[in-house]
Design a protein around this motif. Sequence first.
Motif, PDB file in Angstrom:
ATOM      1  N   LEU A 174      17.079 -24.061  60.631  1.00  0.00           N
ATOM      2  CA  LEU A 174      18.401 -23.434  60.576  1.00  0.00           C
ATOM      3  C   LEU A 174      19.468 -24.334  61.166  1.00  0.00           C
ATOM      4  CD1 LEU A 174      17.500 -19.734  61.516  1.00  0.00           C
ATOM      5  CD2 LEU A 174      17.903 -20.705  59.246  1.00  0.00           C
ATOM      6  N   LEU A 219      23.882 -18.038  57.056  1.00  0.00           N
ATOM      7  CA  LEU A 219      24.414 -18.862  58.144  1.00  0.00           C
ATOM      8  C   LEU A 219      25.069 -20.124  57.597  1.00  0.00           C
ATOM      9  CD1 LEU A 219      21.500 -18.528  60.743  1.00  0.00           C
ATOM     10  CD2 LEU A 219      23.681 -17.312  60.727  1.00  0.00           C
ATOM     11  N   ILE A 232      23.717 -20.320  66.167  1.00  0.00           N
ATOM     12  CA  ILE A 232      22.651 -20.318  65.165  1.00  0.00           C
ATOM     13  C   ILE A 232      21.296 -20.572  65.824  1.00  0.00           C
ATOM     14  CG2 ILE A 232      21.724 -21.654  63.213  1.00  0.00           C
ATOM     15  CD1 ILE A 232      24.700 -21.934  62.304  1.00  0.00           C
ATOM     16  N   HIS A 235      12.170 -20.547  63.200  1.00  0.00           N
ATOM     17  CA  HIS A 235      12.587 -21.655  62.335  1.00  0.00           C
ATOM     18  C   HIS A 235      13.922 -22.256  62.782  1.00  0.00           C
ATOM     19  CE1 HIS A 235       9.353 -20.532  59.520  1.00  0.00           C
ATOM     20  NE2 HIS A 235       9.751 -19.283  59.702  1.00  0.00           N
ATOM     21  N   LEU A 240      19.112 -18.615  56.004  1.00  0.00           N
ATOM     22  CA  LEU A 240      19.698 -19.963  55.917  1.00  0.00           C
ATOM     23  C   LEU A 240      20.939 -19.951  55.043  1.00  0.00           C
ATOM     24  CD1 LEU A 240      19.428 -22.994  56.564  1.00  0.00           C
ATOM     25  CD2 LEU A 240      17.931 -23.203  54.564  1.00  0.00           C
ATOM     26  N   ALA A 244      18.152 -17.915  65.857  1.00  0.00           N
ATOM     27  CA  ALA A 244      16.795 -18.257  65.418  1.00  0.00           C
ATOM     28  C   ALA A 244      15.760 -17.867  66.472  1.00  0.00           C
ATOM     29  CB  ALA A 244      16.706 -19.754  65.113  1.00  0.00           C
ATOM     30  N   VAL A 276      13.554 -16.238  55.326  1.00  0.00           N
ATOM     31  CA  VAL A 276      14.207 -17.357  56.021  1.00  0.00           C
ATOM     32  C   VAL A 276      15.256 -18.013  55.134  1.00  0.00           C
ATOM     33  CG1 VAL A 276      13.836 -19.605  57.105  1.00  0.00           C
ATOM     34  CG2 VAL A 276      12.182 -17.771  57.449  1.00  0.00           C
ATOM     35  N   THR A 305      22.162 -26.087  58.613  1.00  0.00           N
ATOM     36  CA  THR A 305      23.590 -25.752  58.739  1.00  0.00           C
ATOM     37  C   THR A 305      24.418 -26.964  59.163  1.00  0.00           C
ATOM     38  OG1 THR A 305      23.089 -24.882  60.959  1.00  0.00           O
ATOM     39  CG2 THR A 305      23.286 -23.289  59.166  1.00  0.00           C
ATOM     40  N   TYR A 317      15.457 -26.079  52.016  1.00  0.00           N
ATOM     41  CA  TYR A 317      14.439 -25.160  52.528  1.00  0.00           C
ATOM     42  C   TYR A 317      13.037 -25.694  52.244  1.00  0.00           C
ATOM     43  CZ  TYR A 317      11.511 -20.992  52.876  1.00  0.00           C
ATOM     44  OH  TYR A 317      10.503 -20.116  53.191  1.00  0.00           O
TER      45      TYR A 317
END
Length: 503
Positions: A434, A390, A414, A430, A387, A418, A383, A438, A495
């Motif tokens: 995300l 993106l 996005i 997630h 992340l 996901a 992930v 972003t 994260y």
Amino acid sequence: EIITTPRAETRNLLKTLQNPTVVILIASAITILILQAESLFPEYPSQRRCLALLVFVSILWATSAIPIFVTSLIIPVLIVYLEILEDPTTDEPLSRPVASKVVMGSMFSSTVLVAIGAFTISKALTVYDISQRLAVIILTRVGTDPKTILLAIMLLGLFLAAWISNVASPIVCLSVASPLLSKLDEKDSNYGRALLLGIAMSNNIGGMMTPIASPQNLVAMSIISEEKWTNQNGVEMAASVSWIQWMFMSIPFALCSTLVSWSFLWRVYKPTITVLEPVHKKQVQTFTQDHWVVLLTCLGTVTLWGLNSQAKGILGDLGITALLPVIVLFGGKYLQKDDFKDLSWDVVMLLSGGLALGNVIENSGLLASITHNVAHELKGYPVFFILFILGSLVWLFGNFISHTVTALVMLPIISSVACELGDGDCNMGHFRLLVIGTALIDSGAMSLPVSSFPNAQTFAAQDRNGKPWLGVWDYVRAGVPLGIFQLFLLVTLGYGLGSMLQF
């Protein structure tokens, strides 16, 4: 003989590239080529037409050849006349009268109402000198050390941008900094550059702090609220993110980014000035009953926004709550008709057109096609890596296109990526991590004067001789390294915080 500097040559090049006629001709030619390329989406012509619209609009937005809100107003016209919308039962293009109604409906939403409410709060805090009062209180207590003053103004911009939007907050910061700038000599120009870049960067970063701090945050909240996910008991639920959850992620991220930006600017520009004259208190309005009404209305609205996810059955939608300050402040004549006219209607129109574009990208199936291809390439990766990829794309686009436009184009994609990664379960993919991650990095894209409103405001600042303080290279020099740092921060701190929230 006229001697031109590299900075002047850069400005002239930017003006040439933004020649409206040239840009519109190039954009139109590319759009026509896409429309004629039947090999693109051969089974889905509406997706090809939607792609042509997206490319045309993105070029105009990226170059600002015409005002970006005007470009947004072109979007519904082209949606109707290119016959992009289709009847889901017959796959035939909708008639233009029906398509017009669909497009108009998509342009007015809760997101637009929240923007109007946020701009009303911003206007009230400015008209009643509440934001200016806070600024003066802070700066009269920080002393005369240039490095401390730089940090104080950056923290002020960070705080103000979180509550009165990063469209209005740079104006307050510049009004506070202007007496300092006017006293600087040529030998102190590096401090002036660091101060202006500090204002731009802190106000950009402040746009991360709360869901109303910037239009891109409103877009992210809107996208999240439209998704569904299944809980551990197998019950389908509407997705949501509370203010507390948003700020749990955004505040540590923004504070860390601001402190690193402050240290970086001081090290790069190496100001030689050692003492600044103290800032004297400016005349502000006496705090009256009207000031209390304005302050309590603004605080009350923000509080209700924060409680919305917990008390949605009572409060209704964020957009309904957003109407309260408009009704109280204009209905009670605390703000006047001219103040209403002065709200950022260009941003409202930008949001409306962008929402229409996002809606047609989804309904045409273009979003699904892009999502499937991107998700196919990213599936199986961790992930944090997804992340990073993106976030890097959003940061790159956000430097050339406005932050709001980047969010309007990229965040729906996005979110869908996901959900695809989660095999249809957005929460397993997630998507909140995300989308919010972003959106935060979108505000950190600040490597060009055109990247954001705070950048444009500081780029226009001139010294006492009428010369611009900053050139394009100043933004590149500071914005690119700090952007890379924020991407690192996104996949570590961001994260980690998102994982703690089980996003």
